[in-house]
Design a protein around this motif. Sequence first.
Motif, PDB file in Angstrom:
ATOM      1  N   VAL A   1      26.861  35.423  45.975  1.00 44.13           N
ATOM      2  CA  VAL A   1      26.254  36.084  44.818  1.00 44.13           C
ATOM      3  C   VAL A   1      26.568  35.286  43.565  1.00 44.13           C
ATOM      4  N   GLU A   2      25.533  34.997  42.804  1.00 50.03           N
ATOM      5  CA  GLU A   2      25.733  34.269  41.551  1.00 50.03           C
ATOM      6  C   GLU A   2      26.383  35.169  40.527  1.00 50.03           C
ATOM      7  N   GLY A   3      27.347  34.640  39.822  1.00 51.40           N
ATOM      8  CA  GLY A   3      28.030  35.412  38.799  1.00 51.40           C
ATOM      9  C   GLY A   3      28.579  34.516  37.709  1.00 51.40           C
ATOM     10  N   GLU A   4      29.171  35.135  36.708  1.00 48.16           N
ATOM     11  CA  GLU A   4      29.679  34.380  35.564  1.00 48.16           C
ATOM     12  C   GLU A   4      31.074  34.876  35.195  1.00 48.16           C
ATOM     13  N   LEU A   5      31.983  33.921  34.983  1.00 46.22           N
ATOM     14  CA  LEU A   5      33.347  34.223  34.563  1.00 46.22           C
ATOM     15  C   LEU A   5      33.434  34.072  33.058  1.00 46.22           C
ATOM     16  N   ALA A   6      33.940  35.096  32.406  1.00 47.86           N
ATOM     17  CA  ALA A   6      34.078  35.043  30.954  1.00 47.86           C
ATOM     18  C   ALA A   6      35.006  33.907  30.541  1.00 47.86           C
ATOM     19  N   GLN A   7      34.800  33.399  29.345  1.00 48.30           N
ATOM     20  CA  GLN A   7      35.588  32.260  28.870  1.00 48.30           C
ATOM     21  C   GLN A   7      37.078  32.565  28.841  1.00 48.30           C
ATOM     22  N   ASP A   8      37.430  33.811  28.560  1.00 50.72           N
ATOM     23  CA  ASP A   8      38.856  34.129  28.501  1.00 50.72           C
ATOM     24  C   ASP A   8      39.441  34.410  29.881  1.00 50.72           C
ATOM     25  N   GLY A   9      38.575  34.373  30.927  1.00 51.04           N
ATOM     26  CA  GLY A   9      39.047  34.558  32.286  1.00 51.04           C
ATOM     27  C   GLY A   9      39.388  35.985  32.657  1.00 51.04           C
ATOM     28  N   HIS A  10      39.050  36.947  31.800  1.00 52.52           N
ATOM     29  CA  HIS A  10      39.443  38.331  32.067  1.00 52.52           C
ATOM     30  C   HIS A  10      38.397  39.117  32.856  1.00 52.52           C
ATOM     31  N   GLU A  11      37.143  38.592  32.965  1.00 52.96           N
ATOM     32  CA  GLU A  11      36.112  39.336  33.684  1.00 52.96           C
ATOM     33  C   GLU A  11      35.146  38.388  34.369  1.00 52.96           C
ATOM     34  N   TRP A  12      34.798  38.742  35.605  1.00 46.33           N
ATOM     35  CA  TRP A  12      33.705  38.079  36.349  1.00 46.33           C
ATOM     36  C   TRP A  12      32.661  39.146  36.636  1.00 46.33           C
ATOM     37  N   ARG A  13      31.372  38.814  36.409  1.00 43.65           N
ATOM     38  CA  ARG A  13      30.284  39.795  36.595  1.00 43.65           C
ATOM     39  C   ARG A  13      29.111  39.133  37.303  1.00 43.65           C
ATOM     40  N   SER A  14      28.562  39.796  38.304  1.00 38.09           N
ATOM     41  CA  SER A  14      27.402  39.261  39.021  1.00 38.09           C
ATOM     42  C   SER A  14      26.178  39.269  38.120  1.00 38.09           C
ATOM     43  N   LYS A  15      25.226  38.354  38.403  1.00 34.23           N
ATOM     44  CA  LYS A  15      24.063  38.184  37.537  1.00 34.23           C
ATOM     45  C   LYS A  15      22.786  38.812  38.082  1.00 34.23           C
TER      46      LYS A  15
ATOM     47  N   VAL B   1      28.547  43.697  40.419  1.00 34.10           N
ATOM     48  CA  VAL B   1      29.916  43.526  40.905  1.00 34.10           C
ATOM     49  C   VAL B   1      30.742  43.028  39.731  1.00 34.10           C
ATOM     50  N   VAL B   2      31.829  43.729  39.422  1.00 29.69           N
ATOM     51  CA  VAL B   2      32.657  43.382  38.274  1.00 29.69           C
ATOM     52  C   VAL B   2      34.111  43.281  38.728  1.00 29.69           C
ATOM     53  N   VAL B   3      34.734  42.129  38.424  1.00 32.42           N
ATOM     54  CA  VAL B   3      36.154  41.926  38.702  1.00 32.42           C
ATOM     55  C   VAL B   3      36.837  41.666  37.364  1.00 32.42           C
ATOM     56  N   THR B   4      37.878  42.440  37.050  1.00 33.36           N
ATOM     57  CA  THR B   4      38.571  42.276  35.769  1.00 33.36           C
ATOM     58  C   THR B   4      40.061  42.055  36.003  1.00 33.36           C
ATOM     59  N   ALA B   5      40.665  41.299  35.100  1.00 32.42           N
ATOM     60  CA  ALA B   5      42.115  41.040  35.149  1.00 32.42           C
ATOM     61  C   ALA B   5      42.721  41.389  33.806  1.00 32.42           C
ATOM     62  N   ASP B   6      43.839  42.107  33.854  1.00 32.28           N
ATOM     63  CA  ASP B   6      44.555  42.507  32.642  1.00 32.28           C
ATOM     64  C   ASP B   6      45.978  41.970  32.750  1.00 32.28           C
TER      65      ASP B   6
ATOM     66  N   THR C   1      34.606  34.819  44.347  1.00 35.02           N
ATOM     67  CA  THR C   1      33.434  34.605  45.195  1.00 35.02           C
ATOM     68  C   THR C   1      33.055  35.933  45.825  1.00 35.02           C
ATOM     69  N   VAL C   2      31.750  36.207  45.836  1.00 41.95           N
ATOM     70  CA  VAL C   2      31.215  37.400  46.487  1.00 41.95           C
ATOM     71  C   VAL C   2      30.192  36.912  47.506  1.00 41.95           C
ATOM     72  N   SER C   3      30.420  37.168  48.771  1.00 38.50           N
ATOM     73  CA  SER C   3      29.560  36.639  49.822  1.00 38.50           C
ATOM     74  C   SER C   3      29.050  37.750  50.718  1.00 38.50           C
ATOM     75  N   ALA C   4      27.815  37.564  51.221  1.00 37.33           N
ATOM     76  CA  ALA C   4      27.168  38.539  52.096  1.00 37.33           C
ATOM     77  C   ALA C   4      27.521  38.238  53.542  1.00 37.33           C
ATOM     78  N   ALA C   5      27.938  39.266  54.256  1.00 32.08           N
ATOM     79  CA  ALA C   5      28.349  39.067  55.643  1.00 32.08           C
ATOM     80  C   ALA C   5      27.176  38.672  56.525  1.00 32.08           C
ATOM     81  N   GLY C   6      25.989  39.257  56.285  1.00 32.49           N
ATOM     82  CA  GLY C   6      24.847  38.986  57.144  1.00 32.49           C
ATOM     83  C   GLY C   6      24.228  37.622  56.922  1.00 32.49           C
ATOM     84  N   SER C   7      23.890  37.317  55.674  1.00 34.23           N
ATOM     85  CA  SER C   7      23.204  36.061  55.371  1.00 34.23           C
ATOM     86  C   SER C   7      24.149  34.919  55.052  1.00 34.23           C
ATOM     87  N   GLY C   8      25.373  35.239  54.674  1.00 38.10           N
ATOM     88  CA  GLY C   8      26.312  34.202  54.271  1.00 38.10           C
ATOM     89  C   GLY C   8      26.099  33.710  52.859  1.00 38.10           C
ATOM     90  N   GLU C   9      25.087  34.243  52.173  1.00 37.61           N
ATOM     91  CA  GLU C   9      24.795  33.788  50.817  1.00 37.61           C
ATOM     92  C   GLU C   9      25.840  34.301  49.832  1.00 37.61           C
TER      93      GLU C   9
END
Length: 429
Positions: free
Chosen positions: A119-133, A96-101, A109-117
């Motif tokens: 998803v672990e991810g990381e936001l780049a230092q410049d804040g332009h991209e979040w990517r699931s791990k 899962v990739v979210v980018t801002a320009d 936040t990325v959450s599962a509807a069934g389990s409610g868990e």
Amino acid sequence: MRLPSHHRDPLPGTPPEPARPAGASARRRRPGIACLALAGLLGLSACAGGNDATPAAPSSADAAPSSPAPTKSFGTVRVEVSPAADTSMVNPVDPVVVTADGGELTDVTVSAAGSGERVEGELAQDGHEWRSKAPLAFDETYTVDYTARSGDRDSTGQSVFSTVDAAHEADVALNVKDGQTYGVWQVVEFNFSEPVVNKDEVEKAVTVDGAHRDGAFRWYSDRKLRFRPEQPWDPNAKVTVTANILGKDLGNGMIGNGNKTVSFSTGAEQRAFVDNNTKTLVAYVNGKETGRWPVTLGNPDWPSTTGKKVIIEQAASYAFKASSLNLKPGDPHYYPPFDASNVSRLTWSGEFIHQALPSAMPVLGVANVSHGCVGMPPEGAAYIFETFRPGDMVEVVNTDYPQADPDDGYGDWNIPFEHYSDEDWHGNW
């Protein structure tokens, strides 16, 4: 005795052949939620928001990630979400990739509807991209919520997608167990819950490390794959088998739902030769003869097959019934049910090494009276049962009868290595 070819009952305590997991049946997919696009003075849009969403095609681990939908710009910030909103059948290994320009992401936040868990991810230092791990779950609906900032204004957005459903999951099971010790002729078998079309890709996903220098694959069906080394495994060594099929496209829309790794050890080099001409069994350990016993083999109506056979499983006692051979009382070959002692199975169709019945003891080394099995005196059957193990070799010669089919047990060693991968090559069976 030989059981009918369709009779594959395991010995007591032996797990049955792998079956398709209960979760592999189709379940109703949860409805998707339309992507919301909230725009303030800043102006922010979720990728594929509103009626502009373009569904992405199902992807595989080797294909490009799900393509984001066209981005709209309201001001200076543009946000894209991949997988795109309302996409279904997303391969769980696709990130899962979210980018801002033109601005930066402050929260995703990325959450599962069934389990409610979440998803672990990381936001780049410049804040332009979040990517699931990590890989996502199968048959799940995920909601992506995010906040983006431009200057001192925040705006939020949401996007929803779903992953490959249960009806398109496939898994794999191995015939070897982690931590167990096998003979040096053990063949590794992979059983898939769904037919495999992309066989080359699956073979590339399998690695076998240790105790051999070269090996090859052979497909016995669209669901059954085997691997054997050119020569027997090295004695007293370790073998690690890995099937990395998570996210692999097996074909027909089926996606591998998990990886499998098994490590097993090999024991001493142990083999037995059974010669019908002399009606003897001679056992060898590390090339040294360790025992010789008279035997009885299959009678003329139920002859023993020839060739190299690998011990499949063993049991101290095993119930034999003539009904398994479709024999009924009154048939000249019928025998009352009995429990055989010190049993080592050689074929699924019903050839065993076991202690001969008392009625057969006088003809050991003289005549053949069994239904295809190798009958031995008590001390010989006990030695094979206690010393040998699954993966050890038993070779039968001079019965003037063909070999068993190579997948009726592990008769793979009857196939010359140069022909092993050729599924059309046929030997003396």
